[in-house]
Every structure is written in C-alpha cells, then in structure tokens.
Design an enzyme around this catalytic site. Sequence first.
Site, PDB file in Angstrom:
ATOM      1  N   GLU A   1       0.861  -1.287   0.029  1.00 58.00           N
ATOM      2  CA  GLU A   1      -0.177   0.003   0.004  1.00 58.00           C
ATOM      3  C   GLU A   1       0.617   1.189   0.098  1.00 58.00           C
ATOM      4  O   GLU A   1       0.857   1.919   1.101  1.00 58.00           O
ATOM      5  CB  GLU A   1      -1.035  -0.150   1.216  1.00 58.00           C
ATOM      6  CG  GLU A   1      -2.127  -1.196   1.030  1.00 58.00           C
ATOM      7  CD  GLU A   1      -3.108  -1.163   2.172  1.00 58.00           C
ATOM      8  OE1 GLU A   1      -2.739  -0.400   3.185  1.00 58.00           O
ATOM      9  OE2 GLU A   1      -4.015  -1.644   2.014  1.00 58.00           O
TER      10      GLU A   1
ATOM     11  N   HIS B   1      -9.218  -5.614  13.787  1.00 55.85           N
ATOM     12  CA  HIS B   1      -9.520  -5.825  12.519  1.00 55.85           C
ATOM     13  C   HIS B   1      -9.903  -7.103  12.282  1.00 55.85           C
ATOM     14  O   HIS B   1      -9.039  -8.151  12.802  1.00 55.85           O
ATOM     15  CB  HIS B   1      -8.337  -5.470  11.361  1.00 55.85           C
ATOM     16  CG  HIS B   1      -8.460  -5.695  10.022  1.00 55.85           C
ATOM     17  ND1 HIS B   1      -8.915  -6.400   9.316  1.00 55.85           N
ATOM     18  CD2 HIS B   1      -8.649  -4.462   9.193  1.00 55.85           C
ATOM     19  CE1 HIS B   1      -9.383  -6.314   8.040  1.00 55.85           C
ATOM     20  NE2 HIS B   1      -9.187  -4.813   8.154  1.00 55.85           N
TER      21      HIS B   1
ATOM     22  N   GLU C   1      -6.984  -7.505  -0.833  1.00 55.20           N
ATOM     23  CA  GLU C   1      -7.475  -7.512   0.469  1.00 55.20           C
ATOM     24  C   GLU C   1      -8.874  -7.385   0.602  1.00 55.20           C
ATOM     25  O   GLU C   1      -9.398  -6.383  -0.201  1.00 55.20           O
ATOM     26  CB  GLU C   1      -6.456  -6.690   1.378  1.00 55.20           C
ATOM     27  CG  GLU C   1      -5.273  -6.847   1.415  1.00 55.20           C
ATOM     28  CD  GLU C   1      -4.336  -6.094   2.494  1.00 55.20           C
ATOM     29  OE1 GLU C   1      -5.152  -5.151   3.012  1.00 55.20           O
ATOM     30  OE2 GLU C   1      -3.129  -5.781   2.202  1.00 55.20           O
TER      31      GLU C   1
END
Lengths: 681, 681, 681
Positions: free
Chosen positions: A152, A360, A309
């Site tokens: 990312e 998460h 993802e």
Amino acid sequence: MTTRPYPFTKLPFGGDWNPEQWERPVWNEDVQLFEHAGIDLLSVNIFAWTALQPAEDTYDFTRLDEVLALLESRGLRACLGTGTAAIPAWMATAFPDVMRVDEQGRQHRFGGRHNACPNSPTYRRFAPALAGQLAKRYAGRDVVALWHVSNEYGGACYCPRCEGAFRVWLRERYGTLEALNHAWNAAFWSQTITAWDEIIAPNELSVQGGERTTAVQGLTLDYQRFMSDALLGAYRLEVDAIRAEIPDAVITTNLMGTYRPLDYRAWAPHLDVIAWDSYPSPQDTPAAIALRHTLMRSLKGGQPFMLMEQTPSQQNWQAYNALKRPGVMRLQSWQAVAHGADAVMFFQMRRSVGACEKFHGAVMEHHGRTDTRVFREVAQLGAELKALGSATLGARTPARVAVWFDWPAWWAVENSSGPTAALHYLREVTALYTAFHSQGYAVDLVGPDSDLSPYGVVASTLLYLLPTGAAEKLTAFVEGGGMFLAGLMSGVADESDRVFPGGPPGPLKELLGVWVEEVDALPPGETNGVVFQGGLSGTHDCTLLFEQLRVEDAEVLGAYAQDFYAGSPVLTRRRAGEGQAWKLGTSLDAAGLRTLTRALCDEAGVRPLVPELPAGLEVTQRDGDGGSFLFVLNHTAQEQRLDVPGLTGTDVLNGEAVDGTVTLPPHGVRIVRRDAAGATA
Amino acid sequence: MTTRPYPFTKLPFGGDWNPEQWERPVWNEDVQLFEHAGIDLLSVNIFAWTALQPAEDTYDFTRLDEVLALLESRGLRACLGTGTAAIPAWMATAFPDVMRVDEQGRQHRFGGRHNACPNSPTYRRFAPALAGQLAKRYAGRDVVALWHVSNEYGGACYCPRCEGAFRVWLRERYGTLEALNHAWNAAFWSQTITAWDEIIAPNELSVQGGERTTAVQGLTLDYQRFMSDALLGAYRLEVDAIRAEIPDAVITTNLMGTYRPLDYRAWAPHLDVIAWDSYPSPQDTPAAIALRHTLMRSLKGGQPFMLMEQTPSQQNWQAYNALKRPGVMRLQSWQAVAHGADAVMFFQMRRSVGACEKFHGAVMEHHGRTDTRVFREVAQLGAELKALGSATLGARTPARVAVWFDWPAWWAVENSSGPTAALHYLREVTALYTAFHSQGYAVDLVGPDSDLSPYGVVASTLLYLLPTGAAEKLTAFVEGGGMFLAGLMSGVADESDRVFPGGPPGPLKELLGVWVEEVDALPPGETNGVVFQGGLSGTHDCTLLFEQLRVEDAEVLGAYAQDFYAGSPVLTRRRAGEGQAWKLGTSLDAAGLRTLTRALCDEAGVRPLVPELPAGLEVTQRDGDGGSFLFVLNHTAQEQRLDVPGLTGTDVLNGEAVDGTVTLPPHGVRIVRRDAAGATA
Amino acid sequence: MTTRPYPFTKLPFGGDWNPEQWERPVWNEDVQLFEHAGIDLLSVNIFAWTALQPAEDTYDFTRLDEVLALLESRGLRACLGTGTAAIPAWMATAFPDVMRVDEQGRQHRFGGRHNACPNSPTYRRFAPALAGQLAKRYAGRDVVALWHVSNEYGGACYCPRCEGAFRVWLRERYGTLEALNHAWNAAFWSQTITAWDEIIAPNELSVQGGERTTAVQGLTLDYQRFMSDALLGAYRLEVDAIRAEIPDAVITTNLMGTYRPLDYRAWAPHLDVIAWDSYPSPQDTPAAIALRHTLMRSLKGGQPFMLMEQTPSQQNWQAYNALKRPGVMRLQSWQAVAHGADAVMFFQMRRSVGACEKFHGAVMEHHGRTDTRVFREVAQLGAELKALGSATLGARTPARVAVWFDWPAWWAVENSSGPTAALHYLREVTALYTAFHSQGYAVDLVGPDSDLSPYGVVASTLLYLLPTGAAEKLTAFVEGGGMFLAGLMSGVADESDRVFPGGPPGPLKELLGVWVEEVDALPPGETNGVVFQGGLSGTHDCTLLFEQLRVEDAEVLGAYAQDFYAGSPVLTRRRAGEGQAWKLGTSLDAAGLRTLTRALCDEAGVRPLVPELPAGLEVTQRDGDGGSFLFVLNHTAQEQRLDVPGLTGTDVLNGEAVDGTVTLPPHGVRIVRRDAAGATA
C-alpha cells in the site's frame, strides 16, 4: 513493457497470513483451516524487514524458509512480500534520513509503517538489496506464485533529499526556469524562481495552508506528480532487483482504489497484474464500490485484477466498524469477480493479538474457532470458488460506455482556491458513474491515454485539467459518431493548471459550441433547477456550481429554473460529424443524471445489459474462453426478481437452468453462464 | 508506608490565598474576612517559586515569613505549598532542559505552569532543594498544618531525557527485549526493537496520530504508565526532602478526580491524605460528581479526603461559565462531605486582577465587597461547619456495592483502534455507577488491588484490561457468594494490551460461562433492544457495541430485539459456588441498568439506604465516632420529601428531630444523626 | 504630521493591473478596455519585487518604465506599488531571517506573501532601498498619482529578532521590570520576569494555547501592540525612503477594515489618505459593511477615503464564492461613496491564469470578453462616476451619534479566559452600530483619542479596556449634555488588562452610579429577558452574559425577566450635569437595541436623516463644496419607496427632480443633491 501471464489456473482464494506473530503450533492449525476453507494462496512476509534483516549486515531467512516449506508441503502457494513496507528500528536509528519529513515540516522518527522517504539513499540501498536477496533465495520455487512488493504505497515526504530530487525532476520537465515560471504563473505574488536551488517543497512551512490550500497551484500539482513518481521509483527499484534474479517473475503491489496521492495510471505499466485492497466504509453505495473495481480494471485496459485484500467481517479504522451482515462478504466478493477480479483475498487469516489492527476482522477471530458465522461464510465461498474453477479466469467485461477519470484533474481541481470548497472530484465522478451503472449499463473508466474506439458514449465531469491532445482526441471521437458529455468545469486548465486562453471550456469550445461567462457558487443546501427541453423532459434539482453558458453553436436542452439566470442555458448539445458533444453546466441530481445518461446512450445506440434494472440490483457481464457470464447481485435485504427477456443459461453456483427470469434471495448472487445463443453486449 | 494522622480536630474550611499578588493592606482586609466567614485553613505559596528563589543561588523567605506570622497571629493555619508548580523564568532561560517537549515533538520555552519535565536533572535538583529549604525553615511551626507539594500534577513530556528514563523503566519492567517485543506484539508491522536505544517515545513524530491513535498500543500504554510514575517520582523527591527535615509532616498534593493521565491508585500510598479539586462542568450530573468523590475516597480504602479546591461562584475555563445558582455551592460542599470529605476548601480567596484566571470566581470578587450573595453563602457554610465541629471527622461511608474503576483499563480501551470511536470509558462507568447511586445504594469504586470482601455486588464495564490475578480474585468473590457483573468488552486483553488466547472474556470465560463470537459496532443513534427474560422483565434500548455471546454454561436473562442477531443472548448469568457471574454484552440505557443493578443487589441481599429515592435526591451515610449520619441532598430546584421508615434522629444543621420523613427545600441539605437504634447499612 | 492633498479632481475609478503576468499585446487590449469602462487609475507593481530586483545587487525597471509610459500615453494614472509585499525567492534563500516564525514556533521558508519578518535586518535593508530606488526614478512624473506601499500588512512573527525587539519595546514602555511584572500581574503562576532576556514571545511554545488562549494576558496584549507597531515601523521605513526623494508624495497602503491584528488608529497618522479593501462575505449585512466604511472614515477624523479594492464579481477565498447579483457591485460601490469613499477601485483588471487567485473575479474574466454582464456593469458605473465628476469629492458625512471602537479593547476582551467563549467583540459592536444605522441615524466610530464634542450620543459595548483618561473624557461629555451608553463588560480593565480596583465598571462607577456584583454566562441558545420600564416599554430577549447590577445612584430602566435574578436591574440611567449615563448589563436583541438607541437619540435631540426608514434601505448624507447629498440605497431585491417630507432636490444619477419621495428599483441607488433649502443633519 510486457505483462507476465497470470500464474493461476483457478481463481485463487486466500489472503494475508502472518505466522511471524505466532508460535509454531498455531501455524499447523492454520494450514488445516486453509484446507477446510478452500484457501490456496497466502500473502506472506509483508512486514518482515526486521525479522529478515535484524541488522545492517545480517540476513536471516530461517523462518521464511519454514513458512514456505510448510505451504509447499500442503500444496498451497505464496504471494511473497518483499517485506519492505515498514522501516526497521535499527535502520531508523542508524540512518535517520530514511524517515520522512511531514507536511508540517517535522522530521519523523522510528515507528509505524509507510514511513520510508522514497529518496532516502539508505532506503534506496537497503530495500532493493533485500528484494534481491529474496529473489535469489527463492528463484525457481513454484510455491512462490507471485511477488508482492512492499505494501500500500502512499503518503508523501518533504525532506531535503526529496526537495533536491524534485528540483532535478522539474529541470527534466521544464528545461528552463523561464518555462517553469510561466507554467506556474510565478509572476503572481512575485513567486518567480531565479535559481533551481530556490525551489522549496510545498508544505506548511512554504506555500501550503493545509492539504487543499496552496499559494502556487502549479508547484503543488508538480509535487503531487513528483511524489507519485518518486514512490513508483522506489517500487521499480525492488522490481528491478527481483527481475535481475528471476526475469519472468510475476510482480505486483497492492493498490488502494480511488487513492488520491498516486496516479495509478502511471504505475500500471510496471505491475504485471493489478492488485488492490477494497475496504468500503459502511456508507459506501454498491455503485461506489463498483467504480473502484472498474477503475482498477481500467488501469491495464480491462485486464482482470486481483482483489488482494478485504475484511471477512469488520474493519478497525472506521469510526464505527459494523460487522458485514450475513451474506455481504460473499456478495462483495462476487461483486469483485463480476467486475473483473480473478482472485479473492482477505486481510487476514488470523486476528493479531496486539497493536493497532488487533480489532481488524479475520478469517480466524481471536477466539480461534471455526464454528462461527464468519468462518462458515468464508468456507462456503471457498467451496463455490473451487466449483467455479477456471471458468471466468481471464474473462473480459465488455462496455460501450466510458466515464473519464484522471488523477491530475482530481489533484488540480481540489488544489484550487474557489469557486467552492464543497467541490469533491470523487463525489461528482461517482454520481455520473452511478447514473449509468444503476441503469444496467456496462461502464469503463478512461483517461487521457485510453483508446476510445470501443465506446459509444464518453461522459465526463470536472474535466478541469485537459491534457495536451485530449481535445483533439475527444473531437475525433465525436466526429466518428461518439456521444461526448462535458460536465461541470470542463476544459478549464492545462497540465500546469494554467487557465486556457479564452477561458473554459478551453480547447473544447469549438467542439461544444459554448463558452462559460461566469460560474456561480452557492452554499450546500441552496439549489436551482434544470428544466429539460428539446426532447428531454422533466425538471431536476442542481446544486454546487452554476455555470452561465453562452451558446455560439449548439442546441439548448436544459435551462435554469430560477435566480437571475432563470431561463438561461445549462445543458446544450452540438452535433459534429457523426456524433454529438453535450455540455452540462451544473451538478445535477441523481434522477436528472439518469435521464441525461440514458439519452446519451440512446443516441449512441448503446443498450443496457438488462432492459429494466430494479433499485438495489447490479448486473455485469464477463466474456471469456469459459463462456459469457451474466452476474446479477442483490444488494438489498429483500428477495428480488429480475426479468431478462431472452436470457437462457445455467446458474454456475447452483446448476439451475435460467430462462428469462432471475430470482435472488436477500444479498443473493446469480451467475448465469449464457447458452451459446444468449450472449449480448 | 504509613499514613500520618489527620492534623485537624474540626473539619477545616478555607482555600487558596495568594497574598503575593497584593499589597500589605489587602492582607489585613483578607484575614478579617476569613474570621467573618469562618475560614481557618489557607493554602499558600502554591506558585511562589520565583519569589522564594529569585536566582539560582538565592532564597528569600521574607514575605512567606510574614504571611505565616500573620496567619499564626490570627489563629489560622496554613496548607503550605512547596511552590514548585511553575518553573521560574530564570531557570527556563538558564536550563532549557527543564521545559517539556510536547506530544508534537516541540521543545517548549518559558511560560505557563505544569511545564516541568519530570526527568529534567535541573528540575529534580532544584524542586526538592526548595522543598527542603522550606521544611527546614518551618519545621515545628504549628501554623503549618500540612504540606501541599506542587499543584495538580499532569500532562506529559517527550524529551530525550524522558526517552532515556523510559528505556530504563522498560528494562526494569521487561528484562529482555524479547519479552518487550512479545508484550507489544512487535512483529506486527515490523515494530521489533533490536536494541534498547531504538525505543522512541510515542508522540506524533513516531507512532501517535493524535491522542487516541497509536500504531503500537503496548508502547503507548507503557508510556502512560511510565509518565504517571515519572511525575509521581518528582512528587516523591519533594516528599523525601520534606521528610528529611520533618519526619512526621503530613504531606499531600491536589489530585483532579477522574483525571486520565495519572494512575492515582499508584500515587495514593505516597499521600498522607487524599486531596482533590472539584470543578464540575455545568453539564455534569450530581451522580458524575459523586463518582469522583467516591473514586478519591477509594484511593486509600475509604479514608476521608480533603476537598482541596472548588469555586465559590464560577469558573473561567469552561466554554460558558455559568454562576453556581443560589444554594448550589453549599449543596456541592455538603455533597463532598456526604461522600467522605473532611475538608471544604475553595480556589480562591480573592480574584486575581490579571492573567488567565482573572475571571475565576473567588470568595472575594474583584469588587472586594462582602455584602454579596457569594460571600453570604460562604459565611453561612462556614458557620454550619463550625457548628458541625468534629462530628463527622473520620467517619466512614460503608458500602456493599462496588464498581470497578482502573486507570490502565481506561488507557488501554481508549488507545485502541476499533471497534468504535464512540467508546468512552468514563461515560460507561459513570452510567453503571449512576444506576446504583440513583437508587440509593451506597457505592464504592474498586480496582485490581482492592479487598472485595466487604461487598455483596461487584459490577464492571469495559473491564477490558484484566490484570494478572484479577480473574482468580473475581472467581473467589463469586464462589464466596458475591454477585459479579461483567459488562461490555470484558476480559479482552492482558496488562500489555495483548488479547487473551481464546479471545474475550479471556480468563473470565469459565466464570461467566460464555464467550464472545463477534462485536458489532453501529454509529451513535442506531440502537437495538435488550429483551429481559428469566425473572427480569421489560425491553430496553442498547447502543454502541453489540457482542454476540455464545453460551457454554449460563442462563440467558436477555436477548437482542432486532437485527440479524435478534433473539440471541446479550445478558447471561452463571451460578458458581454461592454466588453468580453475570455478563452483559452491550451498552444498556439508564432504565435497563437500573433494573439490572437492582436485580444484582436483590440477589446479594444488599439494600439501598432508603427504600425509594425520588429523582434528583441523593443519599449517603457516614458512620464514625461522632455517630451515624444520613445525608440527604436535594439537587432539584423544587421542594422534595423523602420517606425513610424507621429513621429517627436529629438534623445536625437545624437541630430538628426527624422521624421517618425528611423534607428538603430547593437545593436543600439534611444531615440526620441517627438515634442509636436507627443505623442501617 | 501633515496630510498631503488628495491628488484627484474627479473620483478615480480603476484597480489592480498586473501586466507582469501578460504578454505585451494583452497590455494594449487592456488599456483600450480601460477607456471603454471609464477607468482612469491603475494600481501597478504591487507584487513585483523579484522582477524589479532579480538579485541582491541588480535592479531592472525596464518593464515598469514601459507600463508607466503606456498609462501616461493614454492619460491614465498609476497608484504605484513599492512591490515589497512578497519576499523574492533569492532573498529567502540567501537570508533566511527574512522569513517569519509562526505562532507554532516554526521557521518558514520561501513561498506565499505577507511573509516578511518586520524586524528582519535583511527586510529592513532591502525594502526601503527598493522604495527609494522607485521614488528616485519616478520623482516628478505626474502619471504617478500616489504611492501604494507594500500590500495588506498583516500577520505576526515570533522569531528571535522580533523577540529581541519586543524586549526593547517593553523596556521603553515600562522602564523597569517591576513595573512590567505589576502590569502583567506576573506573581500569578510565578510568571515573574527577573531579567529582560527572559521575556519570550507569546506563541504556542510559551504561553499560548491557541489564538484566543494565553496564560498571561498582559504579555499577549503587549505583543499585539508591539507587532502592530513593528509592521507600522516597516511601513514607515518605506515611507521615509520615498519622502527622501519626493517630499510631497502622497503615500498610503491598503488597510482591511475590521482587521483585528493592526491598530489602524495608530497607523492612520502615517497615511496621507486612508485606503482599504472591502471583501464582504455573502453573509455580511449591509450594516456590517457600512460599519467598516465608517471605521475607515473615522481613522482620520472623517476625511474621505479610497475604496482601494473590491471584486467586480466574485471572490475565491470564501467557502462558497457566490456571484454578486446584478446591480450589487454597483450598489456596494455607491455604498462606499455614500459613507465617504472618494475612489472606487477593483481587484482586479484581468483574472490571472494561474496560482491561488485564478478564480478571483475581475473586470476582464478569463474569457477576455467585454460583452458580458460584469463588464457592462463596470462600464455603466464608470460612466456614472464620470458624470458625477468632482461633486462629492471631499464631502463630509456629518453625524451626531458615535459608537466606540477600540483595537486594544478588542484584543483584550478576546484574549481573556472566561466568562464566555461565545463573546466576540465585532458581533456586539456591529449589533449596536446596526441599531442606530438601521433607523437612519448618521453614525461615526470613535475611540479614546477622538473629539467627542460633535456628538449628542456616544454608545459603547465591551468597553472592557478603559484607557487612562477615558473615564474623565466620558464624564465631561455627559456633564456637557451628552448621552452615554456603557454596555456589557464596561470599565473592567486598564491598559495592561489589569482589572480596576473595586471591579467593573471601574473608573466609570461614579458616572454610571452602579457596580457589577457578578456576571452570569449561559450557553448560546439560553436567553433571559429585559423588561423595560421607567418610560421605555416592551420586553426583549437577551443572551450571552448577564451582569448583576448593584445600583448606588441611578434609575432602573430595565430588569431581568427570569432566573434567580428576575426583577433585578439590567438597564440603568444616571443623570449627571446636563447629560445622562446609561448602563446595560447584557447582550440585547436587535429590536431591544433599536428601542434603546432611539431613546438615547431622543434624549439628546438627535434626529435620523429620515423619519422612518424601511427595512433594507440605507441612507447617508455627504456635505461638501459640491452640495449636500442624500444617498438612498436599496439593499433588497424589491422595489422600495422612501418618504422624506421636505426633501427637494435632484437625483445626480438620472437628473430627475425629487420632492418628498424617493422610489428605488431593486438594488437601486438614488443620490439626491438637495436644493439649497433642503439640507438637514
């Protein structure tokens, strides 16, 4: 640049796996669960720099060897991270230049991720060295299906090294200071540069008054380009290091959809396959998610991409992290496939027990149990994907409608001071995309370098920054029979954010047959109306900005409903060659945009995938060697029925025959492989 | 550590007096007004560092000698400040290390207060030196009733010296880097530390993205502990300097109630008497204020405390500084006594004429007159306290209900990213406390080290961080007959904020008989319902978080009313030994909490102080050598009546006999000394 | 200090012209359009420093020579900027001290404007040197009508050089540290200064917690004074450099109306003519704009001023930059003239094509066309001004009502912590001004140094900081027959922001006959009422602050309607000598203020310009050699009619005779030159 072949013969299913956070017994539990859930591809080693290189002169691949051996032994494959996404503590301590200086001018220190200065000599030495070591070690190992460089990429740095590299970048772009000063209109406020070394990175210590406020738009825009290039340069260093060892390695990194700081169009040629991470907020509409898939698909001209993802259950960094309701994870996974995904991956296999992502969601939650809703949904999806096999792999998503999407336009229009602070590029483009998509049209996103020949309609809004050649290209498109829509604030500025001589719509003026006299801006909540005419009918609300169009050579198809410009034109059309050039001067409401976009499609002879699409349903089509597939997705919590006269085929998920009608349970998905005679476009 | 005896034989009345801001004639006016208002204790010398030590090698006690002599001559006593609460200008100039580096990484310069770096060698040399000088000079002087070290310790520093001390602190805590990396789950995002010197203080230049956002929760939590300890260490240096001169000095500092940065439980053993400053905002409920008194009382196991500061009229640092309505200052003063205060003190005696607190209320306003509402109310209270004499001094506040309150849990749950940004520890704990308190139950606050044996009920919410041994302690409590309530997000993480293996409720799983499969988070305003069952009845709103409980060995006493988890359990009870362990999986509304807490008390055989408490009334009880006192406080602007069958006694404020009924004027207070037979608990 | 004569015989019309941003052919287009639109004065060279001085030792006036020659050749004149409003890149690079340190303590680098440190030796050397070079070169050239030094001075610097200069400034103000410490009440929080070098500039690294939060009000107030003086000092250096070459040059700079950081009263003596830039937000009422004109006019005792900048169409830096509706630019231009403007100027002639003001409106928009609404309106106004000629030039605006406006009071009241964060000086003063203005009274603004003899009424609110001598002056005014109103928070503090002994209203206590016991502050939305009595009638809402007045020698004319102070006085009057001193203790609503202000005027025998002024109309009067002019402005979008019994004259715009009645179209303007008999005041 050639793109390597996709290294899978079945749509891969899996996600991030972080064995470095766990003891060995947990590894063994995990691989069993992978089998149970149909998981066959694991992203590993994403944040492993310190583990692999615990000191400047020491590499240690012991654990990674074991991880890969374990995967290999189970017939699983790896998406192998280069592990360079977070700077090791020892490196930050010994080589402080590796850490970024932020937009406030503050030198950062060790901690967190996405923190490497892309122009740091330290980073540019150590990161490719590690990637090279990994490539050398694992060359020829089939377990490594593809390479995942860093993670990312994003953010920006404003350090002296970046500033120096920026000056070099500018010199290459402009050649002379005279050209640079002209591009930036630097005579304004005496911002003229008289020596290259006087150029300062645009942060809060120089021209920025915040993210969207700058004194010199040209400088800021160039820094945005430069920083996107600088991060791409860092990526390419690692790619080169891998290629040196494994010439045919399949290499990518995970992008982030509509991520503003990086011009992914410039990145795309350097990725073998586009991969991206989809984290919709609970407020996102299905169409907004679809736009992101479409954008990612468009980066390599329609080539399928990897959903690299997504969360199986919930995120942690939204303000309020609602669970994905039952069926929604599955639905969103199939939505990705429907728009061109050839992989479905999660972050993450197992919830971490500490640090900032411990809340998460994961396939395995903290409780470590498989008798749960989330695990059951994952395993069900795994089984469906296994059943699907290679059927959709490589299949394309034909579209005859294109919406314009361009990073420099996004940057430039949001860098500007005035006419309204309420202007958001993404909101306007999403509204336009949604108008087509919600009516069942297959849509692509295109930019300045795209081939427009497949399209019957090219629609744009905030085509503010018009690159060299774009006007000619769009004119040719229209003259060749295309329908082109120029929306609000089109043709305002050139690539340096200089307003075109003669004002908007600049080089599009002849094509559109109108020019913009003034632009009114009203606060959110104050509306005007667009009264359609000339074949269109109805009156619709409009907001935000209100261009005063002066017609030189065009039909008027809509006029303002009120205020001192009541009755004056807001929507026009000019016929040119075989096609038409439309101009809209405001931000129209959803219903108005639906009418307008359907009219464009009708004029172009473009038909939707289905004649009538109920609200909350989504349709797409993928065509490939395995057949032609109509995807029908139910984004509502109610059962739905869709009539598709003439459709015959078989639902590949349940094997049932389909003939003219599709019914869907709440959050349901139907994938109809058309009988040979049933394909349309 | 022994606690010195309380140095007063009558509840002292007074507050801060700053003669250094005034000419001598004003001093004389002031001492007359003290006599007029019944004031007998003055806090002096709080911010006098520069005056006492105008240069590095110079002390000058002339004025302070005079101040103390004047007090002594009038039979008044002093709470003597050490004067170290603000760094002198000369010190900041000559020794810049004495000033803090802030959470943004900025080195501060001279100005303001609460600005000393607790690890500055300069500060650690000069502050105790001054305290020692004072102690030496005033040892044996009866006018000095107690010592007041510095003032309202708080804030944090991130300078290199603190960073160095933090590394030492961590090495003591963890021993090895391996243990530290494990505790912080540092493999996540490659945050692994490979040498002690790589550890960086957690501010915005490293892992913090704001006060509640960190990349490494374990690091941030340890820094919170460290900084609380560091400030305590600075306090202790001064205490030691005083003790060296006056072994039996009574020493304290003024705490701030529910002040998040300092773990007052760790501080309490080092204070001879707890003292605190009560500055409710106009929005605070009486119960929220009561909670703070209760917390302060709990710090030394129920020992009475001093109300060290409150405003007689209005504050200056709230957004809108409303006057305390007539009677409210008196009411809030008695509320403090009702909850265990053995002193009532004001900030301040006389409004300062300049600088940032010049609009903070005082006994003497700027006009300097005594024919005012505020002065009259102060003098009336002074007379009442004089009449009360020593009656309540040292009296305890027996309670059989305890609510869990723990600073590390507070820090940890608010450091976390997800599941909801709307989670506030204090709000949830206050709601739970209020449910008991509003029904007339006497409540204590307890933490990990508390003796639970006095209690019939121990209730908790956000018992997120569960220290080692806490589960065993709570299990023993239940098995011995106690009622235990575990609320939302209980048993999630250990002392390093690592999630327990097997997930929540971690070590409490066996005791509660349930585990948490998922936690839903919805935006504020979205509610579900709890449908009580199994003996409880009614349906109540719940919000914020919605745990999906999986029952292994428990009765279900409540289920969700809607959404995809409608009908699934949200409230459970497991009987264990002689007691019961209840688990609640959401944030319940006030009425629901009242029902639930009353049920817990009923099961435990715990009775409220009065059978039925009207809204807006508050009752507490203090028992001591002077008798058993029932305090009844009317927080409404209407007259109220309270029936207490069997209550007989005498109102100590007006001398009237009480028999079964208490009537109260608006904002009225009744203190009933029970007849010998009338005591209950 | 003498003021030079106004260098125009006709009201000049024009604005900023930036030929440096354009090629020569555009210059020629521009001068033709100037002629077409009646434009005769151009502000040039405002941001030309780098162009004029491209390196430390190089000046280049070639282009400016050409610009001035071109203007001269067309009979146009220049307002010649000294060009020093933005630091050249080479200077910032070679002499970093020239850039400011901001309120967060950050050293800035090159970029933007208004960025010069006023105490930088570099700036103080180079800026006057350039001004001197210009003056030498263009001395004696009639084309240069007046000099425009720098541009819109503002902001603040906190660098070490400013800090040093501040210490010198303080030493001059206070003489001794003892005096300084007393003024700042520095004993509070031990802020005592023991050596001059210990004094630190008040920013976020020392005492500031944000713009309106400081620990030491006296320090912050003095820094505000110092910085206003420092910027004035920088201005004066350039003035002196010009004067050295051209002793009779007419010199000014453009002020910004109600701009808080600069005390324009202290600046005014150093400007030959007041010039200011009017950029109302779309939310501003006509009265708020009128107040700014009035303030600017008041700076030199009523001398007419120049409207130096306004936008012909829209701004770019508001959040939502609405177009000025048709007629509004003309209306606002005449409003300026109505209040004393003797020039009407725009920013800018031609929209720039790049950088941060590219969306700021201009006479020539980006399209560069003259067949537009905006250009037509400009040209119409140009023609009207030409027709008006010299008629109103130099005419005064007689007023018998004055409202108090004082920068140090503004600073001080907003620096304070408490009693309410909702207190805004400008809002309260504007409300008071509006009450008079909306009823047709001619109003002036006055301050501590103003001559009060022309006035029948002097009204104030937030007369918080009362300079030495002000009480005596106001007492004399009242005793001589004046009506004086002291509003909320009057007479609180002295010039160092020390509260007066005895509290508010301090030295005004005897005059007003009341003192303030307490001040209640309630959140926005909570109101009380004022019940008028004693000749006044009605009840009106009041908000914000609620003073508890204690009457010693005054009549009560209003009492609170509710709360615990219901019935207690809030409005009082004391007769003194021939006049009256009124005191109001709250923030009264608009209707209440209208009643109150009319009562004051009636008592003073002051009459409005017209007997009854409909809402949305504005009237002013200018009297001069050219006659007596009644301006009537219609700020509504409807036609309006105004009756003025006895008015006879001629409308100078359309030549029509007026007799007792004026009718106005939407946004219309009438300027009636009274017949000789018709003048009133």
